[in-house]
Design an enzyme around this catalytic site. Structure first.
Site, PDB file in Angstrom:
ATOM      1  N   ARG A 101       0.810  -1.216   0.000  1.00  0.00           N
ATOM      2  CA  ARG A 101       0.000   0.000   0.000  1.00  0.00           C
ATOM      3  C   ARG A 101       0.848   1.273   0.000  1.00  0.00           C
ATOM      4  O   ARG A 101       1.860   1.369   0.693  1.00  0.00           O
ATOM      5  CB  ARG A 101      -0.947  -0.004   1.195  1.00  0.00           C
ATOM      6  CG  ARG A 101      -0.311  -0.070   2.569  1.00  0.00           C
ATOM      7  CD  ARG A 101      -1.383  -0.263   3.641  1.00  0.00           C
ATOM      8  NE  ARG A 101      -0.883  -0.079   4.985  1.00  0.00           N
ATOM      9  CZ  ARG A 101      -0.442  -1.072   5.755  1.00  0.00           C
ATOM     10  NH1 ARG A 101      -0.421  -2.299   5.279  1.00  0.00           N
ATOM     11  NH2 ARG A 101      -0.015  -0.820   6.977  1.00  0.00           N
ATOM     12  N   HIS A 131       5.720   1.500   8.947  1.00  0.00           N
ATOM     13  CA  HIS A 131       5.347   2.555   8.014  1.00  0.00           C
ATOM     14  C   HIS A 131       6.554   3.297   7.433  1.00  0.00           C
ATOM     15  O   HIS A 131       6.418   3.982   6.426  1.00  0.00           O
ATOM     16  CB  HIS A 131       4.447   3.586   8.710  1.00  0.00           C
ATOM     17  CG  HIS A 131       3.205   2.993   9.296  1.00  0.00           C
ATOM     18  ND1 HIS A 131       2.101   2.663   8.535  1.00  0.00           N
ATOM     19  CD2 HIS A 131       2.895   2.660  10.576  1.00  0.00           C
ATOM     20  CE1 HIS A 131       1.163   2.163   9.320  1.00  0.00           C
ATOM     21  NE2 HIS A 131       1.620   2.152  10.557  1.00  0.00           N
ATOM     22  N   ARG A 159       1.598  -4.089   3.452  1.00  0.00           N
ATOM     23  CA  ARG A 159       2.613  -3.286   4.158  1.00  0.00           C
ATOM     24  C   ARG A 159       3.031  -2.137   3.251  1.00  0.00           C
ATOM     25  O   ARG A 159       2.998  -2.241   2.029  1.00  0.00           O
ATOM     26  CB  ARG A 159       3.829  -4.152   4.507  1.00  0.00           C
ATOM     27  CG  ARG A 159       5.009  -3.361   5.079  1.00  0.00           C
ATOM     28  CD  ARG A 159       6.182  -4.229   5.430  1.00  0.00           C
ATOM     29  NE  ARG A 159       7.399  -3.417   5.625  1.00  0.00           N
ATOM     30  CZ  ARG A 159       8.558  -3.893   6.035  1.00  0.00           C
ATOM     31  NH1 ARG A 159       8.686  -5.191   6.297  1.00  0.00           N
ATOM     32  NH2 ARG A 159       9.602  -3.094   6.169  1.00  0.00           N
ATOM     33  N   HIS A 160       3.455  -1.021   3.872  1.00  0.00           N
ATOM     34  CA  HIS A 160       4.077   0.074   3.123  1.00  0.00           C
ATOM     35  C   HIS A 160       5.493  -0.365   2.747  1.00  0.00           C
ATOM     36  O   HIS A 160       6.423  -0.282   3.555  1.00  0.00           O
ATOM     37  CB  HIS A 160       4.135   1.348   3.977  1.00  0.00           C
ATOM     38  CG  HIS A 160       2.810   1.960   4.263  1.00  0.00           C
ATOM     39  ND1 HIS A 160       2.033   2.550   3.289  1.00  0.00           N
ATOM     40  CD2 HIS A 160       2.111   2.080   5.420  1.00  0.00           C
ATOM     41  CE1 HIS A 160       0.925   3.008   3.827  1.00  0.00           C
ATOM     42  NE2 HIS A 160       0.943   2.733   5.113  1.00  0.00           N
ATOM     43  N   VAL A 161       5.664  -0.847   1.534  1.00  0.00           N
ATOM     44  CA  VAL A 161       6.978  -1.320   1.089  1.00  0.00           C
ATOM     45  C   VAL A 161       7.037  -1.226  -0.426  1.00  0.00           C
ATOM     46  O   VAL A 161       6.037  -1.447  -1.121  1.00  0.00           O
ATOM     47  CB  VAL A 161       7.230  -2.778   1.565  1.00  0.00           C
ATOM     48  CG1 VAL A 161       6.254  -3.753   0.923  1.00  0.00           C
ATOM     49  CG2 VAL A 161       8.671  -3.197   1.313  1.00  0.00           C
TER      50      VAL A 161
END
Length: 401
Positions: A101, A131, A159-161
């Protein structure tokens, strides 16, 4: 037959003694079969439990797993020995989904929906709370990808990745999904969220930015943009593309190489990349493409209970910069906008293929931002504010919040 040991007519002989011993044994055996009501009830209960267990065994196609494991431990014959291997579990396709995301692109809204859906549809949902670590070393990449691949299937990991290339390390590649939004709208939402948080009142902005000084927190966004503060200039504005370009160092440098690589990864690895401006259409497409994960998502999203919860994620104290500042931002974000329009076109093409009519009109490219004359340095602030109010309709292409 008499159970008495006394002779009746003659003197006992050795044979008579053996007969008396046999009669005594029979009498003791008969006495042992005398039951009390309590013993009788216990036996009937045991028989009933045995019958129920037998029915359960037949209905479920074999012995409970704990019994099988116990028999294996004891070294006896197992269900597999007697009947062959269990039939393989039929998994939905795809059974491995990754949602890497993008920050401030509706991800908290989608994660709230996924928590409801995971409980309803019984799939594994892992939503990472990390994050601030989107770029990973090779060792970290391999470790994360192996952890993801070992999740119970079907699973959805989020996950923010930045994009992870599983196949590069000979690990089965999952299906990717994502959502992006208008780059300026995303930037504004992030700018004010870092300073003032959202309507949940959790003071999460203070937790995320504890070292931010007051002059930074209350810095006017127009000053930040027009005076070229680091937060409002490249490469800080080059934010969305790296999520799709990947972990290569060049993915973080604004340019054609990162842009084209991001487009290539979208075409080859993403089932769907939607745009936040048409979120309901995104959810409808996800429901059709991944029904085992997203079935009923639109009805949940439109429910009053969810609406009340989702409204709490809106950024507070958000306001529009001047048109001059917007023009500068738009020029600095030329690669971001190239990618955004590419994604928007791909998304509309997907809707057309499925036969879905758009519920939101396509926003035209805001070319007026590029053609505005430069603002004078001594412009009166009150005139700028009045100008902003007059052009309120022109800002409708920006998503609120």
């Amino acid at each position: 037959m008499s159970c008495s040991g006394s002779p009746r007519h003659r003197t006992p002989t050795p044979n008579h003694s053996r007969e008396r011993g046999a009669r005594r044994s029979v009498c003791l055996a008969l006495l042992s079969f005398r039951f009390s009501p309590r013993d009788y009830g216990f036996c009937m209960s045991a028989l009933l439990l045995f019958c129920l267990a037998s029915l359960f065994y037949q209905w479920n196609g074999g012995a409970p797993r704990i019994l099988i494991e116990l028999r294996q431990y004891l070294g006896e014959s197992t269900f597999v020995d007697d009947h062959g291997p269990y039939p393989p579990r039929v998994l939905p396709f795809p059974s491995q989904v990754v949602y890497n995301r993008v920050g401030k692109c509706g991800s908290r809204t989608v994660v709230l929906l996924l928590r409801v859906l995971a409980e309803r549809h019984q799939f594994t949902l892992v939503s990472s709370d990390i994050h601030n670590k989107t770029r990973l070393s090779k060792h970290e990449q391999v470790g994360l990808m192996r952890n993801i691949s070992n999740l119970p299937k079907p699973f959805l990991f989020t996950r923010h990745v930045h994009f992870l290339n599983f196949s590069r390390f000979r690990i089965e590649q999952p299906v990717y999904i994502n959502i992006i939004r208008d780059p300026i709208s995303r930037f504004l939402s992030n700018y004010f969220f870092r300073r003032f948080g959202d309507w949940r009142g959790e003071q999460n902005h203070l937790i995320r930015t504890p070292g931010m000084k007051d002059f930074e927190r209350y810095l006017d966004i127009n000053v930040c943009i027009l005076e070229n503060y680091p937060e409002c200039s490249n490469p800080r504005l080059f934010y969305i593309i790296p999520y799709f370009c990947g972990q290569h160092p060049q993915c973080r440098e604004p340019g054609v190489w990162a842009l084209e690589r991001a487009k290539k990864n979208v075409l080859e690895n993403y089932l769907l990349v939607g745009i936040l401006e048409e979120l309901e259409d995104v959810l409808l497409l996800l429901e059709r493409l991944l029904p085992h994960f997203f079935s009923d998502v639109l009805s949940i999203y439109k429910s009053p209970d969810y609406r009340k919860l989702g409204n709490m994620t809106g950024t507070v104290k958000k306001h529009m910069p001047t048109l001059r500042a917007l023009q500068v931002l738009y020029q600095r974000m030329k690669y971001e906008y190239d990618f955004y329009y590419f994604i928007r076109d791909q998304f509309h093409l997907m809707k057309k293929k499925i036969g879905l009519k758009s519920t939101a009109p396509s926003a035209p490219q805001p070319s007026f931002l590029l053609n505005l004359p430069p603002a004078t340095q001594d412009a009166d602030l009150e005139e700028e504010l009045e100008e902003d109010e007059d052009l309120e309709d022109a800002h409708n292409w920006l998503v609120q919040p």
